[in-house]
Design an enzyme around this catalytic site. Structure first.
Site, PDB file in Angstrom:
ATOM      1  N   THR A 189       9.131  15.358 -45.098  1.00 22.37           N
ATOM      2  CA  THR A 189       9.406  14.854 -43.749  1.00 22.37           C
ATOM      3  C   THR A 189      10.346  15.816 -43.024  1.00 22.37           C
ATOM      4  OG1 THR A 189      10.399  13.082 -42.453  1.00 22.37           O
ATOM      5  CG2 THR A 189      11.268  13.342 -44.676  1.00 22.37           C
ATOM      6  N   GLU A 334       9.865   7.928 -45.896  1.00 22.72           N
ATOM      7  CA  GLU A 334      10.697   7.526 -47.034  1.00 22.72           C
ATOM      8  C   GLU A 334      10.378   6.115 -47.513  1.00 22.72           C
ATOM      9  OE1 GLU A 334      11.675   9.131 -44.360  1.00 22.72           O
ATOM     10  OE2 GLU A 334      13.372  10.460 -44.716  1.00 22.72           O
ATOM     11  N   LYS A 442      10.738  12.705 -31.562  1.00 23.01           N
ATOM     12  CA  LYS A 442       9.381  12.489 -32.072  1.00 23.01           C
ATOM     13  C   LYS A 442       8.369  12.628 -30.943  1.00 23.01           C
ATOM     14  CE  LYS A 442       7.476  10.013 -35.857  1.00 23.01           C
ATOM     15  NZ  LYS A 442       7.259   8.760 -36.544  1.00 23.01           N
ATOM     16  N   TRP A 447       7.721  15.420 -35.689  1.00 25.47           N
ATOM     17  CA  TRP A 447       9.152  15.610 -35.474  1.00 25.47           C
ATOM     18  C   TRP A 447       9.516  16.973 -34.910  1.00 25.47           C
ATOM     19  CZ3 TRP A 447      11.909  11.467 -35.365  1.00 25.47           C
ATOM     20  CH2 TRP A 447      11.618  10.379 -36.203  1.00 25.47           C
TER      21      TRP A 447
HETATM   22  P1  AMP Z   1       8.006   9.288 -40.101  1.00 27.19           P
HETATM   23  O1  AMP Z   1       8.803   9.389 -41.332  1.00 27.19           O
HETATM   24  O2  AMP Z   1       7.609  10.624 -39.549  1.00 27.19           O
HETATM   25  O3  AMP Z   1       6.856   8.374 -40.263  1.00 27.19           O
HETATM   26  O4  AMP Z   1       8.923   8.665 -38.976  1.00 27.19           O
HETATM   27  C1  AMP Z   1       9.628   7.482 -39.156  1.00 27.19           C
HETATM   28  C2  AMP Z   1      10.450   7.203 -37.925  1.00 27.19           C
HETATM   29  O5  AMP Z   1       9.585   7.028 -36.799  1.00 27.19           O
HETATM   30  C3  AMP Z   1      11.264   5.954 -37.975  1.00 27.19           C
HETATM   31  O6  AMP Z   1      12.478   6.132 -38.674  1.00 27.19           O
HETATM   32  C4  AMP Z   1      11.478   5.682 -36.495  1.00 27.19           C
HETATM   33  O7  AMP Z   1      12.482   6.516 -35.954  1.00 27.19           O
HETATM   34  C5  AMP Z   1      10.148   6.100 -35.900  1.00 27.19           C
HETATM   35  N1  AMP Z   1       9.250   4.936 -35.806  1.00 27.19           N
HETATM   36  C6  AMP Z   1       8.271   4.569 -36.656  1.00 27.19           C
HETATM   37  N2  AMP Z   1       7.636   3.458 -36.225  1.00 27.19           N
HETATM   38  C7  AMP Z   1       8.242   3.103 -35.069  1.00 27.19           C
HETATM   39  C8  AMP Z   1       8.068   2.021 -34.144  1.00 27.19           C
HETATM   40  N3  AMP Z   1       7.117   1.099 -34.297  1.00 27.19           N
HETATM   41  N4  AMP Z   1       8.899   1.970 -33.076  1.00 27.19           N
HETATM   42  C9  AMP Z   1       9.865   2.903 -32.897  1.00 27.19           C
HETATM   43  N5  AMP Z   1      10.066   3.941 -33.722  1.00 27.19           N
HETATM   44  C10 AMP Z   1       9.286   4.037 -34.800  1.00 27.19           C
END
Ligand code: AMP
Length: 543
Positions: A189, A334, A442, A447
């Protein structure tokens, strides 16, 4: 006294064998990199996955050796999910959207021994291969005839010939049995500061996550569904769908590299898709296409939106114009990724739509297995009153304990992991993200490290101070904007500063705009207060 029940390990190979036996003729459809539509079924996927396992055995790959993939969502990638993990090796899905240097860094950190790639990525593989000394074998995911003579990749085989030569040995192949805690897959990640970090899933965590996802107040698809996973198989194992779908016997439709509105719409209608899952950006493209062409959805019933907050207008458009239920979900790499899922309770059923809507726009309730709490900066738990907001902490059997090859302890004294999200929890258990404490942006589900952007800006001779913030964007959810304090007497232009990023980071990570400011607000410890900058530019409109 211990219970007297059988202790069968939870293994990924069990899923595909179950699907082959009970849903053998259920279709697995893929739009291929080649452009055509390919059809197979679970029985054949299992057969070819066993051949992958035999082929890896023949190369003498040890247990837990890493096999990387650089591939879109498709049946060959799906077969690797099972052949690699099922045989006891670790499937490392590499994100092709990263900068090639970062990709090579990840391959080296993981010490990948095999790298399987879709032909789209041939130029990329040629570029990174000299920087990846641990990779002993490359596998091109195609027929031998599709591999050009001058491919320029060392030790490469075409996937189809590679598995064909092991198909006979695969007849009667028995998947190995081992400890369910053995590592099964690895996903890096960039959602943290510093170098990308590896999240190493186990067979046990993967199966428990898939079973929890199957619950009807969760993703809850079943053997009557046709599912199109838009979310990429290189991002948190496509939210676990490649495990969940064969477990419940759903028909699968893999979209390949074509994620534009027209291509997704064609597959939705052509394959009679009933359920899908992806980030808001993809749905934005689909809605735009349907709107512009006056199209309707005839079979689609439900979609899960996550990865970024679901915009209210998106939930409304799906419901009011297309009759599709949107469920909002939240999670992270994670967490395998599922943490919360948004559905109503009995008490909401008689409420009016606006009340229901306000519940559904929150990120959802914890899925059974996930413990959540919100804490202040001193780690003190805050009330679950829907008003207090604090750092969101999580714990559970499919949540990270430690990053791969990073011995540092990352859990609090109660075993909770700090998500880097800031949220409220209401008395009914619904969680709502209000901000993010991690210094990352994001964009379209991917990211961007604001620190990397700032460090590059600070290397420019005309920049005194730089802060990169994410601002809401109608298509990409968020885009980076650089706030710059110029050095006295320096007169850098926006164009000059943006050009400075060329070749240093991936193009899509370059900020969209530069805003010259007199000062960047600093907190008591000298830390930049980006929340103040975000507030200052909250009405900013992208050109
Ligand atoms: P990733 O590990 O790339 O899947 O990203 C995870 C992160 O995406 C989370 O810690 C949040 O910051 C953001 N995220 C995921 N789902 C949502 C959601 N439904 N609403 C807002 N932020 C989200």
């Amino acid at each position: 006294m211990l219970g007297l029940m059988q202790s069968q390990p939870l293994l990924i190979s069990n899923i595909i064998e179950f699907a082959a036996l009970y849903h053998g003729d259920t279709e697995v459809v893929s739009r291929r990199v080649e452009g055509d539509i390919h059809r197979t079924h679970y029985a054949d996927v299992a057969k070819r996955a066993r051949a992958v396992a035999c082929a890896l055995d023949a190369w003498g790959l040890a247990q837990s050796a890493r096999v990387a993939t650089l591939a879109w969502n498709g049946y060959r990638h799906f077969e690797l999910y099972y052949g690699v993990s099922g045989s006891g090796r670790v499937l490392h899905t590499v994100n092709p959207r990263l900068h090639p240097d970062q990709m090579a860094w990840i391959v080296n950190h993981a010490e990948d021994e095999v790298l399987c790639f879709d032909m789209t990525f041939l130029p990329l593989i040629k570029a990174i291969a000299p920087k990846c000394p641990t990779v002993k074998h490359y596998v091109a995911l195609c027929d031998a005839s599709a591999l050009p003579v001058d491919h320029g990749v060392p030790n490469v085989v075409a996937y189809e010939s590679w598995i064909a030569s092991h198909q006979a040995a695969a007849t009667g192949y028995r998947w190995p049995t081992f400890d369910e805690n053995l590592a099964s897959s690895l996903c890096y990640t960039s959602g943290t500061t510093g170098n990308p970090k590896g999240v190493l899933y186990s067979h046990r965590s993967t199966l428990l996550h898939a079973m929890a996802s199957a619950a009807s107040d969760s993703i809850g698809v079943n053997g009557r569904d046709t599912v199109l996973p838009v979310v990429p198989m290189f991002h948190v194992n496509a939210w676990g769908l490649p495990y969940l779908l064969p477990m419940v016997g759903a028909k699968v439709v893999f979209p390949g590299p074509a994620l534009d509105g027209k291509s997704i719409y064609e597959l939705f209608e052509g394959e009679r898709v009933t359920f899908s899952a992806g980030v808001p950006t993809v749905w934005q493209m689909l809605l735009g296409h349907m709107d512009a062409n006056g199209l309707k959805l005839s079979t689609m019933k439900r979609t899960t939106i996550g990865g970024s907050a679901c915009p209210p207008a998106m939930l409304d458009a799906f419901r009011d114009k297309y009759g599709v239920t949107v469920n909002h979900a939240w999670g992270m790499t994670e967490m395998s990724p599922l943490g919360t899922y948004g559905t109503l309770k009995v008490k909401h059923m008689e409420a009016d739509w606006l009340t229901q809507r306000s519940v559904l726009l929150k990120q959802g309730r914890a899925v059974f297995g996930v413990d959540m709490k919100i804490v202040d900066d001193a780690g003190i738990e805050l009330p679950r009153d829907g008003k207090a907001y604090g750092n969101l902490m999580v714990r559970g059997p499919w949540i990270i304990d430690q990053y791969f090859r990073e011995p540092a302890k990352i859990l609090d004294t109660e075993g909770y992991f700090h998500t880097g999200d800031v949220a409220t929890l209401d008395p009914d258990g619904y969680m709502q993200i209000t901000d993010r404490s991690k210094d990352v942006i994001k964009s379209g589900g991917e990211w961007i490290s604001s620190i990397d952007i700032e460090n590059i800006a600070m290397a420019h001779p005309a920049v005194l101070m730089a802060a990169c913030i994410g601002l809401p964007h109608p298509k990409w959810d968020e885009r980076p904007v650089l706030c710059v304090v110029k050095k006295p007497d320096a007169v850098p232009s926006k164009e000059e500063l943006l050009k400075f990023y060329e070749g240093k980071i991936a193009k899509w990570q370059v900020p969209d705009d530069v805003l010259f400011v007199d000062a960047i607000p600093l907190g008591a410890t000298g830390k930049m207060q980006k929340s103040k900058l975000r507030e200052q530019f909250k009405d900013y409109k992208f050109a």
